[in-house]
Write an enzyme that holds these catalytic residues in place. Structure first.
Site, PDB file in Angstrom:
ATOM      1  CD  GLN A  52      14.219  13.196  19.296  1.00  0.00           C
ATOM      2  OE1 GLN A  52      14.247  14.392  18.926  1.00  0.00           O
ATOM      3  NE2 GLN A  52      13.553  12.804  20.359  1.00  0.00           N
ATOM      4  CG  ASN A  76      13.555   8.790  21.216  1.00  0.00           C
ATOM      5  OD1 ASN A  76      13.372   9.896  20.712  1.00  0.00           O
ATOM      6  ND2 ASN A  76      12.606   7.883  21.343  1.00  0.00           N
ATOM      7  CB  CYS A  85      11.897  12.365  14.522  1.00  0.00           C
ATOM      8  SG  CYS A  85      12.524  13.835  15.371  1.00  0.00           S
ATOM      9  CG  ASN A 165       5.822   9.512  16.883  1.00  0.00           C
ATOM     10  OD1 ASN A 165       4.830   9.955  16.327  1.00  0.00           O
ATOM     11  ND2 ASN A 165       6.766  10.307  17.382  1.00  0.00           N
ATOM     12  CG  ASN A 198       6.410  10.719  21.937  1.00  0.00           C
ATOM     13  OD1 ASN A 198       7.551  10.996  22.263  1.00  0.00           O
ATOM     14  ND2 ASN A 198       6.140   9.835  20.958  1.00  0.00           N
ATOM     15  CD  GLU A 216      10.351  14.777  21.546  1.00  0.00           C
ATOM     16  OE1 GLU A 216      10.913  13.775  21.066  1.00  0.00           O
ATOM     17  OE2 GLU A 216      10.487  15.934  21.070  1.00  0.00           O
ATOM     18  NE  ARG A 217       8.415   6.290  21.718  1.00  0.00           N
ATOM     19  CZ  ARG A 217       7.912   5.498  20.740  1.00  0.00           C
ATOM     20  NH1 ARG A 217       7.291   4.368  21.033  1.00  0.00           N
ATOM     21  NH2 ARG A 217       8.022   5.863  19.466  1.00  0.00           N
ATOM     22  CB  CYS A 225       7.359  17.150  20.142  1.00  0.00           C
ATOM     23  SG  CYS A 225       7.112  15.441  19.626  1.00  0.00           S
TER      24      CYS A 225
END
Ligand SMILES: N[C@H](CCC[C@H](N)C(=O)O)C(=O)O
Length: 287
Positions: A52, A76, A85, A165, A198, A216-217, A225
């Site tokens: 990220q 991202n 995040c 998220n 995700n 992760e997306r 994560c």
């Protein structure tokens, strides 16, 4: 966009358990990055490389819940803008705590105002309340988010929940081996998740000990994560597998998660500085 100096724009390379970030400070000199430039900077062969990219801005809504130390923009590696995040929030909190000398930091994100301080495990962030309603994720239509009628790669009945998220959680039985990349990359863009998702694979080692692997997306397989660690504890508790506090082991290390009695999820763990650097923006241009 010009560079902040002839030698390029300064950045800090940071990570939380190997989930890594490029951090730009735009509180004095504004910085607006297109998706293409974010992708170029995130590229591990031709750029700096990161999961990220974070940009620190002046707080945009000082009256919404009180002035924050800053607003944290989260991108991202694929350039997408996201609201939360966990690992990066610990890193930003560390910068604020060291910069101000105070024992508390307040970080505004698109997911809300997050308070952070230090604890025995490093930096602790209050990641706020989890979301269980299908519209919190969001999902494309109303469904039971505790057990989705979704099957992939021999797995089924995952839990979906939001930590600001979207997270999809498969709970694995015993020593079952799963192809995280194949299943994660397939489900990341499942039509039920209009904003993608995700995807995590959770093993319950004990009621206070989980191990989690996450696709992760917008970033793919990462070493850790933070929001997935939070989501995994909450999901495991809701399904009766875990208590309200657990150590979460990920390939990059462990986080300690507590879902407190006020429905807030507290996440504690390391936040490391790898190095400082400068980069000509857009990449490859300028002196
Ligand atoms: N890939 C996530 C954002 C980063 C989350 C992760 N790095 C963390 O520590 O929570 C998403 O698109 O929602």
């Amino acid at each position: 966009m010009t560079n902040a100096s002839p030698h390029g724009r300064p950045f800090i390379k940071m990570h939380g358990l190997g989930n890594d970030f490029i951090v730009f400070d735009a509180r004095e000199i504004p910085l607006a990055l297109t998706d293409d430039v974010v992708c170029a900077l995130a590229d591990r062969q031709t750029g700096i490389g990161c999961d990220q990219l974070i940009v620190l801005h002046p707080d945009k809504k000082p009256d919404a819940g009180g002035p924050a130390d800053l607003f944290m923009e989260i991108r991202n590696a694929d350039g997408s803008t996201v609201a939360a995040c966990g690992n990066a929030t610990r890193c930003v909190a560390r910068l604020i705590l060291e910069e101000t000398g105070r024992d508390r930091a307040l970080i505004r994100t698109r997911a809300g105002l997050l308070a952070a301080d230090r604890d025995a495990f490093g930096i602790r962030v209050d990641m706020g309340r989890p979301g269980f309603h299908w519209q919190d994720l969001p999902l494309s239509h109303e469904m039971d988010t505790l057990m989705l009628d979704l099957h992939e790669g021999g797995l089924s009945q995952p839990t979906a929940l939001s930590m600001g998220n979207p997270h999809l959680l498969f709970f694995l039985e015993g020593g079952l081996d799963v192809d995280v990349r194949a299943i994660g990359s397939t489900l990341e863009h499942h039509p039920w998740f209009p904003e993608a998702v995700n995807v995590s694979f959770v093993r319950v080692l004990a009621p206070d000990h989980l191990s989690v692997a996450t696709w992760e997306r917008g970033a793919g397989l990462t070493r850790a994560c933070g929001t997935a660690a939070c989501a995994s504890l909450v999901g495991a508790h809701r399904r009766g597998y875990a208590g309200r506090a657990a150590q979460i082991d990920m390939s990059g290390g462990a986080l300690h998660i507590l879902w407190d009695d006020a429905d807030h999820v507290l996440m504690s763990g390391d936040a490391e500085i790898a190095f400082h650097g400068r980069v000509a923006l857009p990449l490859g241009h300028g002196a």
